[in-house]
Motif scaffolding. Structure first.
Motif, PDB file in Angstrom:
ATOM      1  N   LYS A   9       0.850  -1.179   0.000  1.00  0.00           N
ATOM      2  CA  LYS A   9       0.000   0.000   0.000  1.00  0.00           C
ATOM      3  C   LYS A   9       0.892   1.237   0.000  1.00  0.00           C
ATOM      4  N   PRO A  10       0.656   2.189  -0.941  1.00  0.00           N
ATOM      5  CA  PRO A  10      -0.296   2.115  -2.049  1.00  0.00           C
ATOM      6  C   PRO A  10       0.266   1.283  -3.187  1.00  0.00           C
ATOM      7  N   ARG A  61      -1.523  -1.607  -4.895  1.00  0.00           N
ATOM      8  CA  ARG A  61      -1.799  -3.047  -4.902  1.00  0.00           C
ATOM      9  C   ARG A  61      -1.972  -3.643  -6.291  1.00  0.00           C
ATOM     10  N   GLU A  71       4.021  -1.286   3.436  1.00  0.00           N
ATOM     11  CA  GLU A  71       3.428   0.033   3.236  1.00  0.00           C
ATOM     12  C   GLU A  71       4.515   1.078   3.041  1.00  0.00           C
TER      13      GLU A  71
END
Length: 411
Positions: A279-280, A282, A351
């Motif tokens: 994330k971000p 995906r 992330e």
């Protein structure tokens, strides 16, 4: 599209395994070679330095003349300057005043620095404790004639340019620039100059990607915007296959869009759609398109602006450097910092938070820029680093240690 989430490391390994250096080289002036990848070793035509020389301002002496326990008085018989050698030989009880870079006079083997010497008329007084050969740079100490000064695969930096110039090399053989086509997709995407309309958004991804690719050293081909029709997307991609080394698209790879895009890509080649555990960013696609026996790699990046940038930096960047022939591929610099923000996170995905990195009291501190939505491009503008929360990491509290990758050297 598989329902399994693909780890970041697995996706990167799959992509890199599909990448090899492009064919083709160029001869370019050394001053134009910055940021290019060297295609052939640079062999030194001369030794560097070409002669024994002084590393300091001082006095060139014969070490055998110096007393180990008391001061030694020597007669100064001349001066050697950088670029103007002293034409003579240092004899018993003699010294030559010498400047940094000057050729060592014949007979001398040691340089006593001027700060420790005392001058009395034409006599110099050298203190005890001098080491044989001190402050003397040997010919070929840096490079010997015939040795490789720079190896093929090197991504050329300013020091490399200077080194080549120091050898008298006027041109370098480099890998040709990698050609990358950039394509935005979507009915809602407007180009600069279009009149504003309801439901429309101006295309930022094409411009961001162009900037990142240019910074990386690629040749960018603008493929424009493809509308959400089979005909438009197919025509845009097919026209570029074989004309560029890689195509980067933004948008059209999320769950709702993948089946439509997959049909088109299946007709042009072999493409894998992923749901990456990150994330971000995906949704992502990667594969190889073929036309007339010529191949082009495809990177299908998500459409949200921040997700586009993050997936480029952590997937496409390494792959493109591999196409450029960089060996080894320079990895982003990562180190630890103290978190100035609390961050909620579930283990199991990586992330990438946008952060502000600063040095306080001798330690690095990283704080998030604010809202971290994948559509908030301003968060990348305000940031100077990426805070990386690896897949095993859970919630982060203020004061915890986090990994950071500064933009300098990456962006």
């Amino acid at each position: 599209m598989t329902d399994r989430f693909t780890p970041v490391a697995d996706a990167r390994a799959h992509i890199l395994a599909a990448c090899t250096r492009v064919a083709g080289t160029q001869r370019v002036p050394v001053r134009d070679a910055l940021g290019r990848v060297l295609a052939a070793d640079v062999i030194s035509p001369v030794s560097v330095p070409p002669h024994d020389n002084s590393a300091m301002d001082g006095y060139a002496v014969r070490h055998a003349d110096l007393s180990a326990d008391t001061e030694t008085r020597l007669t100064v018989v001349g001066t050697a300057y950088a670029g103007h050698a002293w034409d003579g030989e240092v004899g018993l009880g003699q010294a030559v005043r010498i400047m940094t870079g000057a050729v060592m006079p014949r007979g001398a083997d040691t340089v006593a620095i001027q700060e420790t010497a005392k001058v009395d008329g034409d006599t110099v007084i050298i203190p005890p404790g001098q080491k044989a050969g001190q402050n003397r740079r040997r010919a070929g100490e840096d490079l010997k004639a015939g040795e490789a000064a720079l190896r093929a695969g090197r991504l050329l930096r300013p020091a490399d340019i200077g080194l080549a110039a120091s050898l008298g090399v006027a041109e370098l053989t480099v890998v040709r620039r990698v050609r990358v086509g950039v394509l935005s997709t979507g009915d809602e995407v407007m180009s600069i100059g279009d009149a504003p309309r309801e439901g429309g958004i101006y295309d930022s991804n094409r411009y961001t990607l162009t900037g990142m690719l240019t910074r990386l050293g690629c040749e960018v081909v603008d493929l424009g915007v493809a509308r959400d029709t089979r005909e438009a997307l197919s025509a845009a991609l097919e026209s570029a296959v074989g004309e560029v080394d890689a195509i980067i698209t933004s948008g059209g790879v999320s769950v709702g869009e993948a089946d439509f895009v997959r049909e088109i890509l299946a007709a042009l080649g072999e493409v894998t759609f992923w749901k990456i555990a990150m994330k971000p960013g995906r949704p992502m696609a990667f594969g190889r398109l073929t036309k007339g026996g010529r191949d082009t790699l495809l990177f299908g990046l998500p459409g949200n602006p921040v997700a586009t940038m993050i997936t480029f930096y952590f997937f496409a960047r390494e792959a493109l450097l591999t196409l450029m022939g960089a060996s080894p591929v320079p990895a982003p610099i990562r180190f630890d910092a103290i978190s100035g923000s609390a961050m909620k996170k579930q283990p199991g995905r990586t992330e990438y938070q946008r952060g502000i990195l600063e040095l306080r009291d001798g330690r690095w501190h990283a704080t998030v820029t604010g809202a971290q939505g994948s559509g908030i491009l301003r968060s990348m503008c305000d940031a100077n680093c990426i805070i990386v929360l690896d897949d095993h990491v859970g919630n982060v509290a203020v004061g915890d240690t986090v990994g950071v990758i500064p933009f300098e050297g990456l962006v």
